[in-house]
Design a protein around this motif. Sequence first.
Motif, PDB file in Angstrom:
ATOM      1  N   PHE A  26      37.892  -3.728 -10.873  1.00 35.34           N
ATOM      2  CA  PHE A  26      37.482  -3.170  -9.400  1.00 35.34           C
ATOM      3  C   PHE A  26      38.096  -3.626  -8.121  1.00 35.34           C
ATOM      4  O   PHE A  26      37.917  -4.632  -7.873  1.00 35.34           O
TER       5      PHE A  26
ATOM      6  N   ALA B 204      36.732  -7.370 -13.782  1.00 32.61           N
ATOM      7  CA  ALA B 204      35.529  -7.391 -14.370  1.00 32.61           C
ATOM      8  C   ALA B 204      35.516  -7.822 -15.927  1.00 32.61           C
ATOM      9  O   ALA B 204      34.607  -8.380 -16.529  1.00 32.61           O
TER      10      ALA B 204
ATOM     11  N   ASN C 297      24.774 -13.719 -15.105  1.00 31.62           N
ATOM     12  CA  ASN C 297      24.848 -12.416 -14.270  1.00 31.62           C
ATOM     13  C   ASN C 297      26.449 -12.390 -14.040  1.00 31.62           C
ATOM     14  O   ASN C 297      27.061 -13.356 -13.508  1.00 31.62           O
ATOM     15  N   GLY C 298      26.799 -10.943 -13.946  1.00 32.03           N
ATOM     16  CA  GLY C 298      28.043 -10.929 -13.472  1.00 32.03           C
ATOM     17  C   GLY C 298      29.251 -11.146 -14.302  1.00 32.03           C
ATOM     18  O   GLY C 298      30.170 -11.039 -13.983  1.00 32.03           O
ATOM     19  N   SER C 299      28.916 -11.340 -15.774  1.00 30.61           N
ATOM     20  CA  SER C 299      29.893 -11.819 -16.580  1.00 30.61           C
ATOM     21  C   SER C 299      30.577 -10.560 -17.181  1.00 30.61           C
ATOM     22  O   SER C 299      31.753 -10.910 -17.707  1.00 30.61           O
ATOM     23  N   GLY C 300      30.187  -9.364 -17.045  1.00 29.65           N
ATOM     24  CA  GLY C 300      30.894  -8.142 -17.508  1.00 29.65           C
ATOM     25  C   GLY C 300      30.327  -7.448 -18.673  1.00 29.65           C
ATOM     26  O   GLY C 300      30.908  -6.561 -19.054  1.00 29.65           O
ATOM     27  N   LYS C 301      29.027  -7.752 -19.150  1.00 31.47           N
ATOM     28  CA  LYS C 301      28.314  -7.259 -20.106  1.00 31.47           C
ATOM     29  C   LYS C 301      28.269  -5.810 -19.991  1.00 31.47           C
ATOM     30  O   LYS C 301      28.579  -5.109 -20.738  1.00 31.47           O
ATOM     31  N   THR C 302      27.507  -5.315 -18.697  1.00 28.77           N
ATOM     32  CA  THR C 302      27.452  -3.840 -18.531  1.00 28.77           C
ATOM     33  C   THR C 302      28.577  -3.142 -18.668  1.00 28.77           C
ATOM     34  O   THR C 302      28.732  -1.772 -18.934  1.00 28.77           O
ATOM     35  N   THR C 303      29.721  -3.732 -17.724  1.00 32.90           N
ATOM     36  CA  THR C 303      31.038  -3.016 -17.617  1.00 32.90           C
ATOM     37  C   THR C 303      31.760  -2.859 -18.918  1.00 32.90           C
ATOM     38  O   THR C 303      32.105  -1.824 -19.235  1.00 32.90           O
TER      39      THR C 303
ATOM     40  N   TYR D 118      33.177   4.268 -17.859  1.00 31.59           N
ATOM     41  CA  TYR D 118      34.128   3.691 -17.254  1.00 31.59           C
ATOM     42  C   TYR D 118      35.422   3.659 -18.274  1.00 31.59           C
ATOM     43  O   TYR D 118      35.423   3.725 -19.411  1.00 31.59           O
TER      44      TYR D 118
ATOM     45  N   GLN E   3      20.924  -0.300 -18.256  1.00 29.66           N
ATOM     46  CA  GLN E   3      20.160  -1.501 -17.597  1.00 29.66           C
ATOM     47  C   GLN E   3      19.093  -1.099 -16.489  1.00 29.66           C
ATOM     48  O   GLN E   3      18.061  -1.631 -16.613  1.00 29.66           O
TER      49      GLN E   3
ATOM     50  N   HIS F 169      19.392 -11.150 -21.799  1.00 27.62           N
ATOM     51  CA  HIS F 169      19.184 -12.456 -20.963  1.00 27.62           C
ATOM     52  C   HIS F 169      18.226 -13.354 -21.883  1.00 27.62           C
ATOM     53  O   HIS F 169      18.230 -14.329 -21.923  1.00 27.62           O
TER      54      HIS F 169
HETATM   55  N1  ATP Z   1      31.246  -0.044 -10.307  1.00 25.22           N
HETATM   56  C1  ATP Z   1      31.578  -1.317  -9.971  1.00 25.22           C
HETATM   57  N2  ATP Z   1      32.116  -1.532  -8.580  1.00 25.22           N
HETATM   58  C2  ATP Z   1      32.381  -2.785  -8.414  1.00 25.22           C
HETATM   59  N3  ATP Z   1      32.202  -3.733  -9.090  1.00 25.22           N
HETATM   60  C3  ATP Z   1      31.608  -3.735 -10.078  1.00 25.22           C
HETATM   61  C4  ATP Z   1      31.208  -2.563 -10.772  1.00 25.22           C
HETATM   62  N4  ATP Z   1      30.408  -2.723 -11.691  1.00 25.22           N
HETATM   63  C5  ATP Z   1      30.450  -4.063 -11.947  1.00 25.22           C
HETATM   64  N5  ATP Z   1      31.198  -4.527 -10.942  1.00 25.22           N
HETATM   65  C6  ATP Z   1      31.354  -5.875 -10.872  1.00 25.22           C
HETATM   66  O1  ATP Z   1      31.758  -6.622 -12.168  1.00 25.22           O
HETATM   67  C7  ATP Z   1      31.242  -7.707 -12.441  1.00 25.22           C
HETATM   68  C8  ATP Z   1      30.513  -7.594 -13.938  1.00 25.22           C
HETATM   69  O2  ATP Z   1      29.306  -6.919 -13.668  1.00 25.22           O
HETATM   70  P1  ATP Z   1      28.380  -6.388 -14.887  1.00 25.22           P
HETATM   71  O3  ATP Z   1      27.570  -5.442 -14.409  1.00 25.22           O
HETATM   72  O4  ATP Z   1      29.312  -5.872 -16.124  1.00 25.22           O
HETATM   73  O5  ATP Z   1      27.852  -7.875 -15.125  1.00 25.22           O
HETATM   74  P2  ATP Z   1      26.766  -8.166 -16.193  1.00 25.22           P
HETATM   75  O6  ATP Z   1      27.222  -9.279 -17.245  1.00 25.22           O
HETATM   76  O7  ATP Z   1      26.047  -7.158 -16.749  1.00 25.22           O
HETATM   77  O8  ATP Z   1      25.795  -8.712 -15.181  1.00 25.22           O
HETATM   78  P3  ATP Z   1      23.985  -8.586 -15.335  1.00 25.22           P
HETATM   79  O9  ATP Z   1      23.570  -9.702 -16.430  1.00 25.22           O
HETATM   80  O10 ATP Z   1      23.681  -9.038 -13.887  1.00 25.22           O
HETATM   81  O11 ATP Z   1      23.476  -7.299 -15.706  1.00 25.22           O
HETATM   82  C9  ATP Z   1      30.193  -8.059 -11.435  1.00 25.22           C
HETATM   83  O12 ATP Z   1      30.833  -8.891 -10.117  1.00 25.22           O
HETATM   84  C10 ATP Z   1      29.814  -6.694 -10.783  1.00 25.22           C
HETATM   85  O13 ATP Z   1      29.803  -7.043  -9.109  1.00 25.22           O
END
Ligand code: ATP
Lengths: 244, 314
Positions: free
Chosen positions: A16, A21, A41-47, A56, A88, A193
């Motif tokens: 991004f 990510a 948090n923010g490790s990229g699971k949702t991505t 995506y 989520q 989590h």
């Molecule tokens: N659409 C987007 N645009 C910019 N940055 C993004 C976008 N989606 C995710 N990110 C960034 O990518 C990183 C991974 O985000 P992600 O949501 O995948 O984390 P996560 O592991 O699901 O976290 P959580 O446990 O908080 O849900 C984060 O730093 C987030 O800010």
Amino acid sequence: MSREPLLLVDKIVKTFGGFKALDGVSLQVAPGEILGLVGPNGSGKTTLINVISGLYHPDGGLVQYQGRTITNWPMHRRARHGINRTFQIPKPFKTLTVAENVELAHHFARPGAMTPREVLEFTGLADAADRLAQSLNSSQQKLLDLARALTTGPELVLVDELAAGLGPHELHQMADSLRHLADRAMALIVVEHHLGFVNQLTDRVIVMNAGKEIFEGSLALAAQDPIVSAVYLGNDAVDVSSVQ
Amino acid sequence: MLSPKLVSRRSHMGTNVAIPVVLLAAFSVAPMVYANQAVIFQMMAFMVLAQGVNLLYGFTGYLPFGYVGFFGIGAYGMAIGIELFHLPGLVALVVGALFSVIVALILSPLLRLSGAYFAISSLAASEVLYNVVANPALVHLTNGPYGESLVQSYHPETSYIAMVVLLIVTTIIVIVIKNTAFGRALMAIREDPVSAEMAGIAVVRTRTIIWIVSAVIAGLTGAIFGWHLSVFYPSTVFDLSISILAIVFTLFGGGGTAIGPILGSVVLYGLYNAIGISDPQYFELIYGLLIVLLVLFLPGGVVSLLQRRGNYVP
Ligand SMILES: Nc1ncnc2c1ncn2[C@@H]1O[C@H](COP(=O)(O)OP(=O)(O)OP(=O)(O)O)[C@@H](O)[C@H]1O
Ligand SMILES: [Mg+2]
């Protein structure tokens, strides 16, 4: 893994605006298998879930499903081929009723899919069938996401933090229900989590940190892993020691 | 299936059938009992346009302020069919429809925008169309700012009947879409495009289809309208107030229903004619404000007051 994988994710990169990510994530899921996906948090699971479900498109790497490369397929095509998901932050059709939400998703269902009635009973939403989706609380809306996903007849369901907001008893039931799905040959990737919950579901987890996989194996082993411990150190949201 | 709504839908079949039947009867009889045919004709034209706006706004949430662009291009496509290709009026209508489809396809990337961005850029697009058509450089094609005169093809009765047919067909299209899976897919897309995709709905294709259907409806309305007038200028058929009126009629009556836009057209166009025709600029202002108020406070229109009480609205 002995069986042919249902899903194969190979060296996925998603950036991004220069920020990586996902930085070369690979994994495999066999039919009917439950894979836990954990990490701070923010490790990229949702991505990663977003890449597998097609929300995506990755900047690098490959997604294969049932032997076919689907990296750039649109979401609806993946849905019709048996990949579905929850969100989520739940995304119901707010001004439609619970029943209408599920019926809509059932319209393109694959053969043998659970009926709308079945999934509403499965998720405990049958009594709320005629309520507007927007009147449900957040955990009910997540269950509605799950009901909608299930009624399409998926072979792979990506579950993003379903447990948040559930009480201990509900958690236990939910774990039972998800295992029951796996028994019906549905593969699951469960982002969570709540490690106790993951532990009830499966002994195969992938731990992610900063867009990379840092561990694969059982949660019990993950808890002893020095890198995993270092990543989780000082993170209140996740207590790896609670697993043992 | 499960939902009681699906059951009730079947039992409301009669109500749905009654709408086009009543419209057909009303506009067949109207010219015999009311002398001012122009008013009746325009009311029909606005009912059709309101239904076209309904398909976009009521079912998908896109508010097309530039909707008049399809109307104007339909009128000019028809005129080109008559002037350049020497087609009979009825066939020239098809040319008008084709022009609106082409413009809709070219403009389909606008569907990627949402909310106010879509509304504004559709408005800008219609202004561009207007300026292209009115450009003196295109005088051999559109007669530029000097307007079209198709008096040799003037057929007020046939064009009146054509508008009745278009109104009936459009109303039936709205009723069918509302009561089938396609309409529910549109509603799902309006609610949440990502979830709609995960429900297996091809969002881009579905949106594009309804966009084109809606454009053809406006294009045909413009074509029949221009044919009926037989003399018109770019400023006549690209008049922004046409968009405004069609939108306010839909919003007032209630989008997402078949009856709302008809109700809105009858009440507000009736009012406009009774009071506003001498000072139309005030009505544009009042109806512009009404759009804002309706979007903010009564987005479902008048019929939503009935729906809230659990009544079925066709
Ligand atoms: N659409 C987007 N645009 C910019 N940055 C993004 C976008 N989606 C995710 N990110 C960034 O990518 C990183 C991974 O985000 P992600 O949501 O995948 O984390 P996560 O592991 O699901 O976290 P959580 O446990 O908080 O849900 C984060 O730093 C987030 O800010
Ligand atoms: Mg997440």
